[in-house]
Design a protein around this motif. Structure first.
Motif, PDB file in Angstrom:
ATOM      1  N   LEU A  33      35.137  38.516  41.672  1.00  0.00           N
ATOM      2  CA  LEU A  33      34.400  39.027  40.508  1.00  0.00           C
ATOM      3  C   LEU A  33      33.804  40.414  40.747  1.00  0.00           C
ATOM      4  CD1 LEU A  33      32.696  35.708  39.407  1.00  0.00           C
ATOM      5  CD2 LEU A  33      34.540  36.930  38.223  1.00  0.00           C
ATOM      6  N   ALA A  34      33.700  40.832  41.992  1.00  0.00           N
ATOM      7  CA  ALA A  34      33.198  42.173  42.301  1.00  0.00           C
ATOM      8  C   ALA A  34      34.262  43.245  42.037  1.00  0.00           C
ATOM      9  CB  ALA A  34      32.726  42.249  43.747  1.00  0.00           C
ATOM     10  N   SER A  35      35.501  42.826  41.947  1.00  0.00           N
ATOM     11  CA  SER A  35      36.602  43.755  41.685  1.00  0.00           C
ATOM     12  C   SER A  35      36.590  44.166  40.216  1.00  0.00           C
ATOM     13  CB  SER A  35      37.938  43.088  42.028  1.00  0.00           C
ATOM     14  OG  SER A  35      38.996  43.750  41.384  1.00  0.00           O
ATOM     15  N   ALA A  41      40.360  42.264  33.752  1.00  0.00           N
ATOM     16  CA  ALA A  41      41.450  41.342  33.404  1.00  0.00           C
ATOM     17  C   ALA A  41      40.888  40.017  32.870  1.00  0.00           C
ATOM     18  CB  ALA A  41      42.347  41.093  34.615  1.00  0.00           C
ATOM     19  N   LEU A  42      39.836  39.519  33.493  1.00  0.00           N
ATOM     20  CA  LEU A  42      39.196  38.292  33.014  1.00  0.00           C
ATOM     21  C   LEU A  42      38.603  38.487  31.624  1.00  0.00           C
ATOM     22  CD1 LEU A  42      37.520  37.135  36.326  1.00  0.00           C
ATOM     23  CD2 LEU A  42      39.070  35.724  34.951  1.00  0.00           C
ATOM     24  N   ALA A  43      37.999  39.631  31.377  1.00  0.00           N
ATOM     25  CA  ALA A  43      37.421  39.918  30.060  1.00  0.00           C
ATOM     26  C   ALA A  43      38.511  39.995  28.987  1.00  0.00           C
ATOM     27  CB  ALA A  43      36.614  41.210  30.104  1.00  0.00           C
ATOM     28  N   ARG A  44      39.632  40.662  29.303  1.00  0.00           N
ATOM     29  CA  ARG A  44      40.754  40.742  28.344  1.00  0.00           C
ATOM     30  C   ARG A  44      41.302  39.349  28.049  1.00  0.00           C
ATOM     31  NH1 ARG A  44      42.138  45.055  31.547  1.00  0.00           N
ATOM     32  NH2 ARG A  44      43.835  43.891  32.515  1.00  0.00           N
ATOM     33  N   TYR A  45      41.437  38.554  29.096  1.00  0.00           N
ATOM     34  CA  TYR A  45      41.957  37.202  28.931  1.00  0.00           C
ATOM     35  C   TYR A  45      41.014  36.351  28.077  1.00  0.00           C
ATOM     36  CZ  TYR A  45      43.652  32.547  30.339  1.00  0.00           C
ATOM     37  OH  TYR A  45      44.123  31.263  30.354  1.00  0.00           O
ATOM     38  N   LYS A  46      39.733  36.432  28.370  1.00  0.00           N
ATOM     39  CA  LYS A  46      38.745  35.667  27.604  1.00  0.00           C
ATOM     40  C   LYS A  46      38.764  36.079  26.132  1.00  0.00           C
ATOM     41  CE  LYS A  46      34.207  33.846  28.682  1.00  0.00           C
ATOM     42  NZ  LYS A  46      33.009  34.016  29.504  1.00  0.00           N
ATOM     43  N   SER A  47      38.921  37.366  25.882  1.00  0.00           N
ATOM     44  CA  SER A  47      39.007  37.872  24.512  1.00  0.00           C
ATOM     45  C   SER A  47      40.258  37.328  23.805  1.00  0.00           C
ATOM     46  CB  SER A  47      39.023  39.401  24.536  1.00  0.00           C
ATOM     47  OG  SER A  47      39.149  39.907  23.243  1.00  0.00           O
ATOM     48  N   THR A 155      48.889  33.710  26.504  1.00  0.00           N
ATOM     49  CA  THR A 155      49.729  33.235  27.608  1.00  0.00           C
ATOM     50  C   THR A 155      50.217  34.382  28.481  1.00  0.00           C
ATOM     51  OG1 THR A 155      51.680  33.155  26.163  1.00  0.00           O
ATOM     52  CG2 THR A 155      50.449  31.100  26.468  1.00  0.00           C
ATOM     53  N   THR A 156      50.481  35.535  27.881  1.00  0.00           N
ATOM     54  CA  THR A 156      50.896  36.694  28.676  1.00  0.00           C
ATOM     55  C   THR A 156      49.779  37.118  29.618  1.00  0.00           C
ATOM     56  OG1 THR A 156      52.429  37.464  26.975  1.00  0.00           O
ATOM     57  CG2 THR A 156      51.655  39.106  28.560  1.00  0.00           C
ATOM     58  N   LEU A 157      48.583  37.238  29.087  1.00  0.00           N
ATOM     59  CA  LEU A 157      47.444  37.636  29.920  1.00  0.00           C
ATOM     60  C   LEU A 157      47.117  36.580  30.965  1.00  0.00           C
ATOM     61  CD1 LEU A 157      45.182  39.377  27.266  1.00  0.00           C
ATOM     62  CD2 LEU A 157      46.522  40.457  29.080  1.00  0.00           C
ATOM     63  N   ALA A 158      47.287  35.306  30.633  1.00  0.00           N
ATOM     64  CA  ALA A 158      47.060  34.230  31.610  1.00  0.00           C
ATOM     65  C   ALA A 158      48.025  34.378  32.780  1.00  0.00           C
ATOM     66  CB  ALA A 158      47.234  32.861  30.957  1.00  0.00           C
ATOM     67  N   PHE A 159      49.298  34.607  32.474  1.00  0.00           N
ATOM     68  CA  PHE A 159      50.300  34.766  33.524  1.00  0.00           C
ATOM     69  C   PHE A 159      49.964  35.954  34.422  1.00  0.00           C
ATOM     70  CE2 PHE A 159      54.134  36.894  35.032  1.00  0.00           C
ATOM     71  CZ  PHE A 159      54.659  35.904  35.849  1.00  0.00           C
ATOM     72  N   GLU A 163      48.867  35.713  38.404  1.00  0.00           N
ATOM     73  CA  GLU A 163      49.631  36.419  39.426  1.00  0.00           C
ATOM     74  C   GLU A 163      48.731  37.359  40.234  1.00  0.00           C
ATOM     75  OE1 GLU A 163      52.969  35.917  40.392  1.00  0.00           O
ATOM     76  OE2 GLU A 163      52.485  34.154  39.159  1.00  0.00           O
ATOM     77  N   ALA A 164      47.818  38.053  39.562  1.00  0.00           N
ATOM     78  CA  ALA A 164      46.902  38.965  40.254  1.00  0.00           C
ATOM     79  C   ALA A 164      45.984  38.189  41.201  1.00  0.00           C
ATOM     80  CB  ALA A 164      46.079  39.756  39.239  1.00  0.00           C
ATOM     81  N   VAL A 165      45.487  37.038  40.756  1.00  0.00           N
ATOM     82  CA  VAL A 165      44.613  36.219  41.606  1.00  0.00           C
ATOM     83  C   VAL A 165      45.405  35.679  42.800  1.00  0.00           C
ATOM     84  CG1 VAL A 165      43.264  34.070  41.709  1.00  0.00           C
ATOM     85  CG2 VAL A 165      42.953  35.655  39.791  1.00  0.00           C
TER      86      VAL A 165
END
Length: 180
Positions: A33-35, A41-47, A155-159, A163-165
């Protein structure tokens, strides 16, 4: 902790995957979460998740799904669906400050189902994309297509985020094992 030890895939009991998601979150959550890139990316996904739910609410799909669950017994959130979830989807929920249910609310339902629907934010692609015959017969095609567009973004953002995680964790776990 080594990458090879992780219960990867869906062949492991859900309780083991949940336990490992919590272990990884406790050990690396703050660091992830410091990154700035991960936070964004998490914010975009949550949105995107919120956009899917908004589209489902506005088109009446949420209402129909609720009726199906309460009047017809539902089928999409049935017991066993939780086994399709992998460690990384569960970890994404923890990173988005979403609690993973400790026990099943409905004995015949998915482990993650609650009285108001799914208790998770990050869900399996099947949970996101499933549109049953009932919906196709009751919701206009243009509304279904609107929801499917929102689902595609989610689903695109989840994938991409999963992958990043995974890449982040592989690198970090390799560093940790080199230090031993």
């Amino acid at each position: 902790m080594r990458y090879e030890q992780l219960p990867l895939g869906t062949d492991h009991p859900v309780d083991i995957k949940i336990e490992w998601a919590h272990r990884l979150y406790r050990k690396y959550g703050r660091e992830i979460l410091a990154s700035t890139a991960m936070k964004e990316a998490l914010a975009r996904y949550k949105s995107a998740i919120q956009a899917t739910w908004k589209a489902m609410d506005e088109t009446g799909i949420s209402r129909e799904c609720g009726r199906c669950a309460t009047e017809d017994g539902g089928s999409c959130c049935a017991k066993g669906i939780e086994n399709r979830f992998d460690l990384f989807i569960l970890l994404l929920n923890l990173l988005m400050d979403r609690e993973i249910p400790a026990r099943r609310w409905d004995p015949e339902g998915c482990r993650f189902l609650g009285p108001q629907g799914c208790k998770l934010l990050a869900r399996h692609v099947i949970c996101i994309n499933f549109i049953c015959k009932r919906l196709y017969s009751r919701i206009p095609q243009r509304d279904i297509q609107r929801v499917q567009q929102a689902m595609e973004e989610e689903t695109t953002l989840a994938f991409l985020l999963e992958e990043a995680v995974k890449k982040w964790l592989i690198k970090r776990l390799q560093q940790d094992s080199d230090e031993i």
